[in-house]
Design an enzyme around this catalytic site. Structure first.
Site, PDB file in Angstrom:
ATOM      1  N   ALA A  11      -9.122 -27.761  -0.212  1.00  0.00           N
ATOM      2  CA  ALA A  11      -9.320 -26.835  -1.326  1.00  0.00           C
ATOM      3  C   ALA A  11      -9.481 -27.613  -2.626  1.00  0.00           C
ATOM      4  O   ALA A  11      -9.660 -28.831  -2.626  1.00  0.00           O
ATOM      5  CB  ALA A  11      -8.143 -25.863  -1.403  1.00  0.00           C
TER       6      ALA A  11
ATOM      7  N   ALA B 180      -5.870 -29.701  -3.246  1.00  0.00           N
ATOM      8  CA  ALA B 180      -5.209 -30.448  -2.171  1.00  0.00           C
ATOM      9  C   ALA B 180      -5.946 -30.218  -0.857  1.00  0.00           C
ATOM     10  O   ALA B 180      -6.866 -29.390  -0.774  1.00  0.00           O
ATOM     11  CB  ALA B 180      -3.756 -29.995  -2.047  1.00  0.00           C
TER      12      ALA B 180
ATOM     13  N   VAL C 181      -5.147 -30.173   3.673  1.00  0.00           N
ATOM     14  CA  VAL C 181      -4.093 -29.986   4.665  1.00  0.00           C
ATOM     15  C   VAL C 181      -4.486 -30.663   5.973  1.00  0.00           C
ATOM     16  O   VAL C 181      -5.634 -30.578   6.406  1.00  0.00           O
ATOM     17  CB  VAL C 181      -3.837 -28.482   4.908  1.00  0.00           C
ATOM     18  CG1 VAL C 181      -2.773 -28.279   5.991  1.00  0.00           C
ATOM     19  CG2 VAL C 181      -3.393 -27.806   3.611  1.00  0.00           C
TER      20      VAL C 181
ATOM     21  N   ASP D  44      -1.698 -15.787  -5.277  1.00  0.00           N
ATOM     22  CA  ASP D  44      -3.011 -16.317  -4.880  1.00  0.00           C
ATOM     23  C   ASP D  44      -3.344 -15.825  -3.469  1.00  0.00           C
ATOM     24  O   ASP D  44      -3.680 -16.613  -2.584  1.00  0.00           O
ATOM     25  CB  ASP D  44      -2.977 -17.845  -4.932  1.00  0.00           C
ATOM     26  CG  ASP D  44      -4.360 -18.459  -5.092  1.00  0.00           C
ATOM     27  OD1 ASP D  44      -5.299 -17.731  -5.486  1.00  0.00           O
ATOM     28  OD2 ASP D  44      -4.513 -19.661  -4.827  1.00  0.00           O
TER      29      ASP D  44
END
Length: 509
Positions: free
Chosen positions: A135, A138, A140, A290
């Site tokens: 994103a 960051a 993952v 969010d």
């Protein structure tokens, strides 16, 4: 660094939109009129060579936002949940910004983990995948713990993201200040406060220790919520730039075909996601700020799984009651009560006419309630309500910005699951239950009990506080003596002499 150099950044923003072809796409999506189109494109066309090229494989809008940086990407993520605003095609394109951006290298990821956690990478994880999601701030990775074999999600901040985001925020501040200067009427909207609020929210995302804390608190609040899960945090494997959580297995809530293939009831999911948000906001005063499709999954058993807790909203109990009464008033079409709540909360200046305001609110609500269920929209209500409150001098409420924005985002998620959902029918039972609990006789007793407890803590000090207040009341301080005009002029002259001397001294150096 909020100086005029940011003009270049803003010009480059428009130039990038023009160079990538995104300007036309965005103007079409918002159905801009010919005058606005001509004005925008005439202003930016000569400077398009300053714009970024971006990734040529991406659609124009995604290409422009991705090239401009993290703050712009955040904006695109919000629009991706609003197909009713930007159209289905553009909304689908913008979803790429949620978790499908270009990742940074595995070497940088491993270096960040080892630096942050202070332990050899190989001792922590037995497996470590390529990025499964990337994103704006960051990315993952899926990994397995070396000691237990448990599957975990490891979130790592992008290298240099703090500096990149600061550049965007500085440009936004400059734009807000320019707007306030050039348009005094806009000061009612407090654009500087809005940017400050946005900065505070997103800067919280840049410290993953705060996100870990938010996830733990949110999990405790929602532990008894049926059909909802929050993955647990592994605190010993988390720090400022790295966060490790339980792996959440499920289907992305934005993938309708996959949800249908798995046998999930999308209508039930749409109802649940909206009601969960309202419960968290009204019942707990702490909500996920969010909740776009990229941060929600559906487990095999049908539970909604939330993750990415970098943006969380908190509202106090009084504001919750105000917000609930406003929603409930619209649901019941009690526009007089909605108007009174605005005045009681100080949202509208007291010198305005409450009955006139109520009539204006009726003009907002009635057309919306007369629409087909698929067209009834919280976004449309907020837009109309904004126009009315502007006429009555209401200032922007920064404490409600995130709540209102998230409400619009959640509605977008729910509508993507069930386009014909009637948000008022779905919201009504949640708001009604909260009203019964927070405004009825039980709530009055609870408020009185809380007041007594607070007073009891200060009990020994109350007599002295009362005595001091009475003494001040009976012995008001004497009014200050007016300063003589000559004395003021003397001080001004002395200040001028000192300033001149300082400038002369500097010139000699």
């Amino acid at each position: 660094m909020r100086g005029p150099h940011n003009i270049i950044r803003l010009i480059r923003t428009g130039a990038t939109f023009e160079r990538t072809g995104a300007m036309k796409v965005v103007l079409d999506a918002f159905d801009a009129g010919p005058l606005l189109r001509i004005t925008f494109r005439t202003l930016v066309w000569p400077f398009q060579w300053l714009g970024y090229k971006g990734d040529l494989s991406m659609p124009p809008a995604v290409r422009a936002l991705q090239a401009l940086g993290p703050a712009y990407i955040k904006f695109g993520q919000i629009l991706s949940t609003r197909p009713d605003v930007v159209g289905d095609e553009l909304a689908v394109q913008l979803r790429v910004l949620q978790d499908k951006l270009p990742p940074f290298s595995m070497a940088e990821a491993k270096k960040a983990i080892q630096s942050e956690l202070g332990t050899s990478f190989d001792k922590l994880f037995s497996t470590f995948s390529e990025p499964v999601a990337a994103a704006s701030l960051a990315q993952v990775h899926k990994a397995h713990l070396a000691d237990t074999g448990e599957a975990v999600a490891v979130k790592i901040l992008r290298p240099g993201i703090e500096r990149a985001f600061r550049t965007d925020i500085d440009a936004f501040y400059f734009a807000a200040r320019a707007i306030e200067f050039l348009s005094p009427a806009s000061r009612r909207l407090r654009p500087m406060d809005v940017i400050t609020h946005f900065e505070g929210v997103v800067m919280g995302e840049l410290d993953l220790r705060l996100e870990s804390s938010a996830a733990a608190e949110f999990a405790a609040n929602t532990e008894s919520d049926s059909g909802f899960q929050v993955p647990k945090v592994y605190w010993h494997l988390s720090g400022r730039r790295v966060m490790t959580m339980e792996w959440a297995e499920g289907t992305n809530i934005g993938m309708n075909e996959a949800l249908d293939a798995a046998g999930h009831d999308r209508i039930a999911l749409a109802t649940r996601v909206l009601q969960l948000f309202l419960n968290h906001a009204l019942r707990d005063g702490y909500f996920h700020g969010d909740m776009h499709q990229g941060n929600l999954k559906v487990a095999a058993n049908g539970d909604i799984i939330a993750y990415d807790f970098g943006i969380m909203g908190r509202i106090d109990e009084y504001t919750r009651r105000v917000y609930a009464e406003i929603l409930f008033g619209f649901i019941r079409k009690d526009y007089q009560r909605v108007a009174e709540v605005h005045f009681e909360a100080g949202y509208v200046p007291a010198n305005r006419d409450v009955d006139e305001f109520a009539r204006a609110l009726r003009a907002v609500g009635e057309p919306i309630f007369g629409m087909d269920a698929s067209r009834i929209s919280m976004a449309r209500l907020l837009s109309y309500l904004f126009e009315v409150t502007e006429r009555f001098g209401m200032e922007t409420r920064t404490e409600l910005i995130l709540l209102q924005r998230t409400m619009v985002v959640v509605e977008g998620v729910a509508r993507s699951l069930d386009p014909r959902m009637n948000i008022w029918h779905v919201a009504k039972p949640v708001v009604e239950d909260y009203i019964k609990e927070s405004i009825g006789p039980k709530a009055l007793i609870r408020d009185l009990a809380k007041t007594v407890r607070i007073l009891s803590r200060f009990g020994p000090q109350l007599p002295k506080l009362a005595e001091d207040a009475l003494i001040r009341l009976n012995n008001p301080p004497p009014p200050p003596k007016p300063q003589r005009r000559i004395a003021r002029l003397s001080w001004m002259a002395l200040g001028a002499v000192l300033a001149s001397g300082a400038i002369w001294g500097i010139s000699l150096l």
